[in-house]
Scaffold this active site. Structure first.
Site, PDB file in Angstrom:
ATOM      1  N   ILE A  83      -4.290  27.648   7.618  1.00 57.53           N
ATOM      2  CA  ILE A  83      -5.367  28.609   7.879  1.00 57.53           C
ATOM      3  C   ILE A  83      -6.012  28.224   9.199  1.00 57.53           C
ATOM      4  CG2 ILE A  83      -7.526  29.606   7.054  1.00 57.53           C
ATOM      5  CD1 ILE A  83      -6.612  28.838   4.203  1.00 57.53           C
ATOM      6  N   GLU A  84      -6.002  29.144  10.134  1.00 57.83           N
ATOM      7  CA  GLU A  84      -6.560  28.851  11.464  1.00 57.83           C
ATOM      8  C   GLU A  84      -8.032  28.464  11.305  1.00 57.83           C
ATOM      9  OE1 GLU A  84      -8.764  28.956  14.645  1.00 57.83           O
ATOM     10  OE2 GLU A  84      -8.827  30.909  13.627  1.00 57.83           O
ATOM     11  N   LYS A  86     -10.898  28.328  13.129  1.00 50.56           N
ATOM     12  CA  LYS A  86     -12.073  29.138  13.436  1.00 50.56           C
ATOM     13  C   LYS A  86     -12.211  30.289  12.437  1.00 50.56           C
ATOM     14  CE  LYS A  86     -14.613  31.648  16.975  1.00 50.56           C
ATOM     15  NZ  LYS A  86     -14.675  32.113  18.384  1.00 50.56           N
ATOM     16  N   CYS A 184      -6.341  20.660  21.278  1.00 56.16           N
ATOM     17  CA  CYS A 184      -6.053  21.944  20.637  1.00 56.16           C
ATOM     18  C   CYS A 184      -5.065  22.722  21.511  1.00 56.16           C
ATOM     19  CB  CYS A 184      -7.336  22.742  20.456  1.00 56.16           C
ATOM     20  SG  CYS A 184      -7.063  24.445  19.881  1.00 56.16           S
ATOM     21  N   ASP A 191      -9.234  16.702  20.145  1.00 53.73           N
ATOM     22  CA  ASP A 191      -9.287  16.420  18.709  1.00 53.73           C
ATOM     23  C   ASP A 191      -9.212  14.907  18.542  1.00 53.73           C
ATOM     24  OD1 ASP A 191      -9.301  19.131  17.878  1.00 53.73           O
ATOM     25  OD2 ASP A 191      -7.134  19.238  18.148  1.00 53.73           O
ATOM     26  N   HIS A 223      -3.572  19.417  14.217  1.00 51.81           N
ATOM     27  CA  HIS A 223      -3.663  18.152  13.492  1.00 51.81           C
ATOM     28  C   HIS A 223      -2.440  17.933  12.593  1.00 51.81           C
ATOM     29  CE1 HIS A 223      -7.708  19.544  14.434  1.00 51.81           C
ATOM     30  NE2 HIS A 223      -8.248  18.385  14.120  1.00 51.81           N
ATOM     31  N   GLU A 224      -2.085  18.967  11.836  1.00 49.62           N
ATOM     32  CA  GLU A 224      -1.008  18.844  10.861  1.00 49.62           C
ATOM     33  C   GLU A 224       0.309  18.455  11.525  1.00 49.62           C
ATOM     34  OE1 GLU A 224      -3.817  22.173   9.437  1.00 49.62           O
ATOM     35  OE2 GLU A 224      -2.960  21.481  11.325  1.00 49.62           O
ATOM     36  N   GLY A 253     -17.029  22.454  14.385  1.00 50.72           N
ATOM     37  CA  GLY A 253     -17.473  23.669  13.721  1.00 50.72           C
ATOM     38  C   GLY A 253     -17.767  23.467  12.249  1.00 50.72           C
TER      39      GLY A 253
END
EC number: 1.7.1.13
Length: 276
Positions: A83-84, A86, A184, A191, A223-224, A253
């Protein structure tokens, strides 16, 4: 080549909607990155989970009184979609002015919406600030390798050729570093993360592991995928009897993302670090 997240809200100006809007969630297929890493989604060489923690979660009671909580979302590592981030945040913000009968209704709503977008069941745990305070701050297992004396000159992309091991010596150990950084792939924002390697196999040269992790410093990926790449590179080198790699990333965020990948079936703890 256009990144799959280019069509998401990431890096764009967005309207913040304060009433329940599940359509804000934006899925990104894992297939593209699996293919890039030479993986078949039907036969992944690891098991795992992505823990997302939300520190800015709020909704209204039927009386109009606000509630605040901390949310934990466990997304299976083999789910068809991530899931993106933002869009995830925008969706969670849409609960702010929405009324729910109780905590159970909020949790059931989150489970339904997030599972629908991820393509596999997502586990949700909601906790009060008091509960999280009682849990305290966690520490990483094993030896920290950050004080090792290394020379580094390449930062643009991961360099698995830096990794070294002693194939004639088998060890079981846990190592960690707080020097992981990547960017990112859409916005270029940094990150920051802490990484853990737990394994039984050919003895890994600690300094080479640290140099390899630093080579991610200007690498652009989510990240994943960073954790999956590290897992695969170590697996190829060590041919281990067991291997677990996970990262605890600093929030952005109001959300932090913590991918766990392992050759074994694991039920990892989701302990918050000092930077988180």
């Amino acid at each position: 080549m256009q990144h799959p997240a280019e069509h998401s809200p990431l890096g764009k100006s967005s309207q913040y909607i304060a009433e329940y809007s599940p359509e804000l969630l934006f899925p990104i297929s894992r297939t593209t990155k699996w293919a890039e890493l030479g993986l078949d989604g039907a036969n992944l060489p690891y098991q795992g989970v992505d823990y997302w923690n939300c520190y800015e979660l709020s909704w209204l009671l039927p009386s109009g009184k606000p509630v605040v909580a901390i949310g934990e979302f466990a997304i299976p590592a083999d789910s068809p979609n991530i899931i993106e981030s933002k869009s995830f945040k925008l969706y969670l913000n849409s609960l702010n002015q929405s009324a729910f009968a109780n905590w159970d209704e909020v949790q059931a709503t989150l489970v339904h919406d997030l599972s629908n977008v991820a393509g596999k069941p997502v586990a949700v745990r909601l906790r009060s600030l008091g509960e999280v305070t009682e849990e305290g701050v966690a520490t990483l297992p094993g030896q920290c390798i950050d004080e090792l004396d290394i020379s580094v000159s390449q930062y643009d992309h991961p360099q698995p050729e830096l990794l070294r091991c002693d194939a004639g010596r088998v060890v079981e150990e846990s190592l960690h570093s707080h020097l992981l950084k990547s960017n990112c792939p859409v916005t270029g924002q940094p990150d920051w993360g802490s990484l853990v390697v737990q394994y039984r196999g050919a003895a890994l040269d600690h300094a080479s592991l640290l140099a390899y992790l630093v080579s991610f410093r200007q690498h652009a990926d989510f990240h994943e995928q960073c954790v999956e790449r590290i897992f695969l590179d170590l697996q190829r080198l060590l041919q281990p009897q067991s291997l677990t790699v996970y990262a605890r990333y600093v929030r952005r965020g109001g959300l932090d993302i913590n991918p766990y990948r392992s050759s074994e079936a694991i039920t990892p703890e989701n302990g918050r670090l000092a930077r988180q």
